[in-house]
Design a protein around this motif. Structure first.
Motif, PDB file in Angstrom:
ATOM      1  N   GLU A  41      31.970   6.500  13.597  1.00  0.00           N
ATOM      2  CA  GLU A  41      32.696   5.268  13.891  1.00  0.00           C
ATOM      3  C   GLU A  41      33.399   4.763  12.628  1.00  0.00           C
ATOM      4  OE1 GLU A  41      31.644   0.732  15.206  1.00  0.00           O
ATOM      5  OE2 GLU A  41      30.390   2.354  15.955  1.00  0.00           O
ATOM      6  N   HIS A  42      32.717   4.881  11.487  1.00  0.00           N
ATOM      7  CA  HIS A  42      33.322   4.454  10.225  1.00  0.00           C
ATOM      8  C   HIS A  42      34.549   5.293   9.914  1.00  0.00           C
ATOM      9  CE1 HIS A  42      33.729   3.147   6.097  1.00  0.00           C
ATOM     10  NE2 HIS A  42      33.676   4.403   5.713  1.00  0.00           N
ATOM     11  N   TYR A  43      34.453   6.605  10.121  1.00  0.00           N
ATOM     12  CA  TYR A  43      35.600   7.463   9.861  1.00  0.00           C
ATOM     13  C   TYR A  43      36.749   7.133  10.800  1.00  0.00           C
ATOM     14  CZ  TYR A  43      32.735  10.321   6.796  1.00  0.00           C
ATOM     15  OH  TYR A  43      31.948  10.760   5.782  1.00  0.00           O
ATOM     16  N   SER A  44      36.434   6.794  12.022  1.00  0.00           N
ATOM     17  CA  SER A  44      37.474   6.427  12.970  1.00  0.00           C
ATOM     18  C   SER A  44      38.205   5.175  12.498  1.00  0.00           C
ATOM     19  CB  SER A  44      36.858   6.193  14.350  1.00  0.00           C
ATOM     20  OG  SER A  44      37.830   5.728  15.233  1.00  0.00           O
ATOM     21  N   GLN A  45      37.457   4.200  12.004  1.00  0.00           N
ATOM     22  CA  GLN A  45      38.083   2.981  11.488  1.00  0.00           C
ATOM     23  C   GLN A  45      38.897   3.273  10.237  1.00  0.00           C
ATOM     24  OE1 GLN A  45      34.807   0.299  11.036  1.00  0.00           O
ATOM     25  NE2 GLN A  45      34.668  -0.116  13.220  1.00  0.00           N
ATOM     26  N   ALA A  46      38.400   4.150   9.397  1.00  0.00           N
ATOM     27  CA  ALA A  46      39.143   4.518   8.192  1.00  0.00           C
ATOM     28  C   ALA A  46      40.433   5.239   8.570  1.00  0.00           C
ATOM     29  CB  ALA A  46      38.282   5.391   7.283  1.00  0.00           C
ATOM     30  N   ASN A  47      40.361   6.097   9.581  1.00  0.00           N
ATOM     31  CA  ASN A  47      41.568   6.792  10.031  1.00  0.00           C
ATOM     32  C   ASN A  47      42.604   5.807  10.558  1.00  0.00           C
ATOM     33  OD1 ASN A  47      40.594   9.318   9.382  1.00  0.00           O
ATOM     34  ND2 ASN A  47      39.820   9.726  11.440  1.00  0.00           N
ATOM     35  N   MET A  48      42.158   4.807  11.292  1.00  0.00           N
ATOM     36  CA  MET A  48      43.090   3.801  11.806  1.00  0.00           C
ATOM     37  C   MET A  48      43.701   3.000  10.653  1.00  0.00           C
ATOM     38  SD  MET A  48      43.348   4.388  14.939  1.00  0.00           S
ATOM     39  CE  MET A  48      44.257   2.984  15.513  1.00  0.00           C
ATOM     40  N   ALA A  49      42.895   2.687   9.641  1.00  0.00           N
ATOM     41  CA  ALA A  49      43.431   1.952   8.490  1.00  0.00           C
ATOM     42  C   ALA A  49      44.480   2.783   7.763  1.00  0.00           C
ATOM     43  CB  ALA A  49      42.294   1.575   7.542  1.00  0.00           C
ATOM     44  N   TRP A  50      44.203   4.065   7.565  1.00  0.00           N
ATOM     45  CA  TRP A  50      45.181   4.934   6.912  1.00  0.00           C
ATOM     46  C   TRP A  50      46.439   5.062   7.752  1.00  0.00           C
ATOM     47  CZ3 TRP A  50      45.962   6.046   2.210  1.00  0.00           C
ATOM     48  CH2 TRP A  50      44.901   6.134   1.309  1.00  0.00           C
ATOM     49  N   ARG A  51      46.267   5.116   9.060  1.00  0.00           N
ATOM     50  CA  ARG A  51      47.429   5.195   9.950  1.00  0.00           C
ATOM     51  C   ARG A  51      48.326   3.977   9.751  1.00  0.00           C
ATOM     52  NH1 ARG A  51      47.098   4.802  16.538  1.00  0.00           N
ATOM     53  NH2 ARG A  51      49.282   4.283  16.834  1.00  0.00           N
ATOM     54  N   MET A  52      47.717   2.811   9.645  1.00  0.00           N
ATOM     55  CA  MET A  52      48.509   1.589   9.473  1.00  0.00           C
ATOM     56  C   MET A  52      49.213   1.570   8.119  1.00  0.00           C
ATOM     57  SD  MET A  52      45.878  -1.043  11.262  1.00  0.00           S
ATOM     58  CE  MET A  52      46.986  -2.394  11.614  1.00  0.00           C
TER      59      MET A  52
ATOM     60  N   GLN B 215      42.679  -3.173  19.299  1.00  0.00           N
ATOM     61  CA  GLN B 215      41.984  -4.306  19.897  1.00  0.00           C
ATOM     62  C   GLN B 215      41.803  -4.096  21.401  1.00  0.00           C
ATOM     63  OE1 GLN B 215      43.960  -8.062  19.412  1.00  0.00           O
ATOM     64  NE2 GLN B 215      42.146  -9.225  19.980  1.00  0.00           N
ATOM     65  N   ASN B 216      42.821  -3.587  22.076  1.00  0.00           N
ATOM     66  CA  ASN B 216      42.711  -3.316  23.510  1.00  0.00           C
ATOM     67  C   ASN B 216      41.633  -2.273  23.803  1.00  0.00           C
ATOM     68  OD1 ASN B 216      44.702  -5.171  24.062  1.00  0.00           O
ATOM     69  ND2 ASN B 216      46.323  -3.644  24.232  1.00  0.00           N
ATOM     70  N   GLU B 217      41.550  -1.239  22.963  1.00  0.00           N
ATOM     71  CA  GLU B 217      40.517  -0.225  23.136  1.00  0.00           C
ATOM     72  C   GLU B 217      39.130  -0.815  22.938  1.00  0.00           C
ATOM     73  OE1 GLU B 217      41.275   3.089  20.568  1.00  0.00           O
ATOM     74  OE2 GLU B 217      43.154   3.602  21.561  1.00  0.00           O
ATOM     75  N   ALA B 218      38.980  -1.669  21.919  1.00  0.00           N
ATOM     76  CA  ALA B 218      37.686  -2.298  21.660  1.00  0.00           C
ATOM     77  C   ALA B 218      37.287  -3.217  22.804  1.00  0.00           C
ATOM     78  CB  ALA B 218      37.726  -3.066  20.343  1.00  0.00           C
ATOM     79  N   LEU B 219      38.243  -3.972  23.337  1.00  0.00           N
ATOM     80  CA  LEU B 219      37.944  -4.859  24.459  1.00  0.00           C
ATOM     81  C   LEU B 219      37.578  -4.063  25.710  1.00  0.00           C
ATOM     82  CD1 LEU B 219      40.681  -7.616  24.040  1.00  0.00           C
ATOM     83  CD2 LEU B 219      38.221  -7.835  23.635  1.00  0.00           C
ATOM     84  N   ALA B 220      38.238  -2.936  25.930  1.00  0.00           N
ATOM     85  CA  ALA B 220      37.916  -2.095  27.082  1.00  0.00           C
ATOM     86  C   ALA B 220      36.508  -1.520  26.949  1.00  0.00           C
ATOM     87  CB  ALA B 220      38.937  -0.974  27.220  1.00  0.00           C
ATOM     88  N   LYS B 221      36.139  -1.076  25.753  1.00  0.00           N
ATOM     89  CA  LYS B 221      34.787  -0.554  25.528  1.00  0.00           C
ATOM     90  C   LYS B 221      33.746  -1.648  25.739  1.00  0.00           C
ATOM     91  CE  LYS B 221      35.844   3.154  22.278  1.00  0.00           C
ATOM     92  NZ  LYS B 221      35.690   3.613  20.888  1.00  0.00           N
ATOM     93  N   GLN B 222      34.047  -2.850  25.233  1.00  0.00           N
ATOM     94  CA  GLN B 222      33.120  -3.974  25.396  1.00  0.00           C
ATOM     95  C   GLN B 222      32.968  -4.328  26.878  1.00  0.00           C
ATOM     96  OE1 GLN B 222      31.324  -5.221  22.981  1.00  0.00           O
ATOM     97  NE2 GLN B 222      30.326  -6.764  24.235  1.00  0.00           N
ATOM     98  N   ALA B 223      34.059  -4.319  27.616  1.00  0.00           N
ATOM     99  CA  ALA B 223      34.007  -4.628  29.035  1.00  0.00           C
ATOM    100  C   ALA B 223      33.195  -3.576  29.781  1.00  0.00           C
ATOM    101  CB  ALA B 223      35.410  -4.738  29.618  1.00  0.00           C
ATOM    102  N   ASP B 224      33.374  -2.294  29.444  1.00  0.00           N
ATOM    103  CA  ASP B 224      32.599  -1.232  30.073  1.00  0.00           C
ATOM    104  C   ASP B 224      31.116  -1.373  29.756  1.00  0.00           C
ATOM    105  OD1 ASP B 224      34.847  -0.125  31.194  1.00  0.00           O
ATOM    106  OD2 ASP B 224      35.099   1.414  29.640  1.00  0.00           O
ATOM    107  N   LYS B 225      30.827  -1.730  28.516  1.00  0.00           N
ATOM    108  CA  LYS B 225      29.430  -1.900  28.100  1.00  0.00           C
ATOM    109  C   LYS B 225      28.805  -3.087  28.834  1.00  0.00           C
ATOM    110  CE  LYS B 225      26.611  -2.140  23.948  1.00  0.00           C
ATOM    111  NZ  LYS B 225      26.627  -2.267  22.495  1.00  0.00           N
TER     112      LYS B 225
END
Length: 112
Positions: free
Chosen positions: A35-46, A98-108
Protein backbone atom coordinates in the motif's frame (compact mmCIF):
# COMPACT_ATOMS: atom_id res chain seq x y z
CA UNK A 1 16.73 -41.56 7.14
CA UNK A 2 13.80 -40.23 5.17
CA UNK A 3 13.56 -40.02 1.44
CA UNK A 4 15.08 -36.69 0.20
CA UNK A 5 12.42 -36.35 -2.47
CA UNK A 6 9.73 -35.96 0.24
CA UNK A 7 11.58 -33.14 1.99
CA UNK A 8 10.62 -29.59 1.06
CA UNK A 9 12.43 -26.38 1.58
CA UNK A 10 11.65 -24.93 5.05
CA UNK A 11 10.97 -21.51 3.55
CA UNK A 12 8.34 -23.07 1.24
CA UNK A 13 6.70 -24.78 4.20
CA UNK A 14 6.74 -21.53 6.17
CA UNK A 15 5.18 -19.64 3.26
CA UNK A 16 2.47 -22.29 2.92
CA UNK A 17 1.76 -22.04 6.65
CA UNK A 18 1.53 -18.24 6.47
CA UNK A 19 -0.88 -18.55 3.54
CA UNK A 20 -3.07 -21.00 5.44
CA UNK A 21 -3.11 -18.75 8.52
CA UNK A 22 -4.02 -15.71 6.41
CA UNK A 23 -6.78 -17.68 4.69
CA UNK A 24 -8.14 -18.82 8.04
CA UNK A 25 -8.16 -15.26 9.36
CA UNK A 26 -9.72 -14.00 6.14
CA UNK A 27 -6.98 -11.47 5.55
CA UNK A 28 -6.17 -10.17 2.12
CA UNK A 29 -2.73 -10.73 0.68
CA UNK A 30 -1.93 -7.02 0.29
CA UNK A 31 0.56 -5.90 2.91
CA UNK A 32 1.10 -2.44 4.28
CA UNK A 33 4.34 -2.12 2.35
CA UNK A 34 2.50 -2.71 -0.94
CA UNK A 35 0.00 0.00 0.00
CA UNK A 36 2.89 2.35 0.80
CA UNK A 37 4.49 1.66 -2.57
CA UNK A 38 1.18 2.31 -4.28
CA UNK A 39 0.94 5.70 -2.58
CA UNK A 40 4.54 6.47 -3.47
CA UNK A 41 3.84 5.56 -7.09
CA UNK A 42 0.86 7.92 -7.15
CA UNK A 43 2.98 10.70 -5.65
CA UNK A 44 5.67 10.19 -8.29
CA UNK A 45 3.00 10.16 -10.97
CA UNK A 46 1.78 13.56 -9.81
CA UNK A 47 5.30 15.00 -9.69
CA UNK A 48 6.05 13.71 -13.19
CA UNK A 49 2.80 15.20 -14.51
CA UNK A 50 3.75 18.61 -13.11
CA UNK A 51 7.31 18.49 -14.44
CA UNK A 52 6.09 17.26 -17.84
CA UNK A 53 3.69 20.20 -18.07
CA UNK A 54 6.47 22.63 -17.23
CA UNK A 55 8.87 20.97 -19.68
CA UNK A 56 6.39 20.97 -22.54
CA UNK A 57 5.49 24.60 -21.85
CA UNK A 58 9.17 25.54 -21.78
CA UNK A 59 9.83 23.70 -25.05
CA UNK A 60 6.93 25.30 -26.90
CA UNK A 61 7.77 28.76 -25.57
CA UNK A 62 11.46 28.46 -26.37
CA UNK A 63 10.66 27.15 -29.85
CA UNK A 64 8.34 30.08 -30.55
CA UNK A 65 10.94 32.55 -29.25
CA UNK A 66 13.58 31.08 -31.57
CA UNK A 67 11.13 30.96 -34.46
CA UNK A 68 10.04 34.59 -34.12
CA UNK A 69 13.34 35.93 -32.78
CA UNK A 70 11.54 37.42 -29.78
CA UNK A 71 12.65 38.05 -26.27
CA UNK A 72 11.78 35.21 -23.91
CA UNK A 73 8.18 36.41 -23.62
CA UNK A 74 6.71 33.24 -25.20
CA UNK A 75 8.90 31.05 -23.00
CA UNK A 76 7.66 32.74 -19.82
CA UNK A 77 4.06 32.68 -21.03
CA UNK A 78 4.11 29.02 -21.99
CA UNK A 79 5.90 28.02 -18.77
CA UNK A 80 2.90 29.45 -16.92
CA UNK A 81 0.53 27.61 -19.28
CA UNK A 82 2.50 24.40 -18.67
CA UNK A 83 2.35 24.94 -14.91
CA UNK A 84 -1.41 25.42 -15.10
CA UNK A 85 -1.81 22.29 -17.23
CA UNK A 86 0.40 20.28 -14.86
CA UNK A 87 -1.55 21.41 -11.81
CA UNK A 88 -4.84 20.63 -13.55
CA UNK A 89 -3.60 17.13 -14.40
CA UNK A 90 -2.37 16.63 -10.82
CA UNK A 91 -5.77 17.66 -9.48
CA UNK A 92 -7.45 15.18 -11.82
CA UNK A 93 -5.15 12.42 -10.56
CA UNK A 94 -5.87 13.37 -6.94
CA UNK A 95 -9.61 13.25 -7.64
CA UNK A 96 -9.18 9.82 -9.22
CA UNK A 97 -7.30 8.57 -6.15
CA UNK A 98 -9.96 10.00 -3.84
CA UNK A 99 -12.77 8.34 -5.82
CA UNK A 100 -10.98 4.99 -5.60
CA UNK A 101 -10.49 5.38 -1.85
CA UNK A 102 -14.15 6.30 -1.35
CA UNK A 103 -15.26 3.31 -3.43
CA UNK A 104 -13.07 0.96 -1.35
CA UNK A 105 -14.43 2.49 1.86
CA UNK A 106 -18.01 2.09 0.63
CA UNK A 107 -17.37 -1.56 -0.29
CA UNK A 108 -15.80 -2.18 3.11
CA UNK A 109 -18.74 -0.56 4.92
CA UNK A 110 -21.18 -2.53 2.77
CA UNK A 111 -19.51 -5.81 3.75
CA UNK A 112 -19.77 -4.97 7.45
Amino acid sequence: MSDPSNQTDPSDRLKALEDRIAAAKGEDKKSHSEEHYSQANMAWRMVIELVAGLGIGFGIGYGLDVLFGATPIFMVLFIFFGLAAGVKTMMRSAQEMQNEALAKQADKNEED
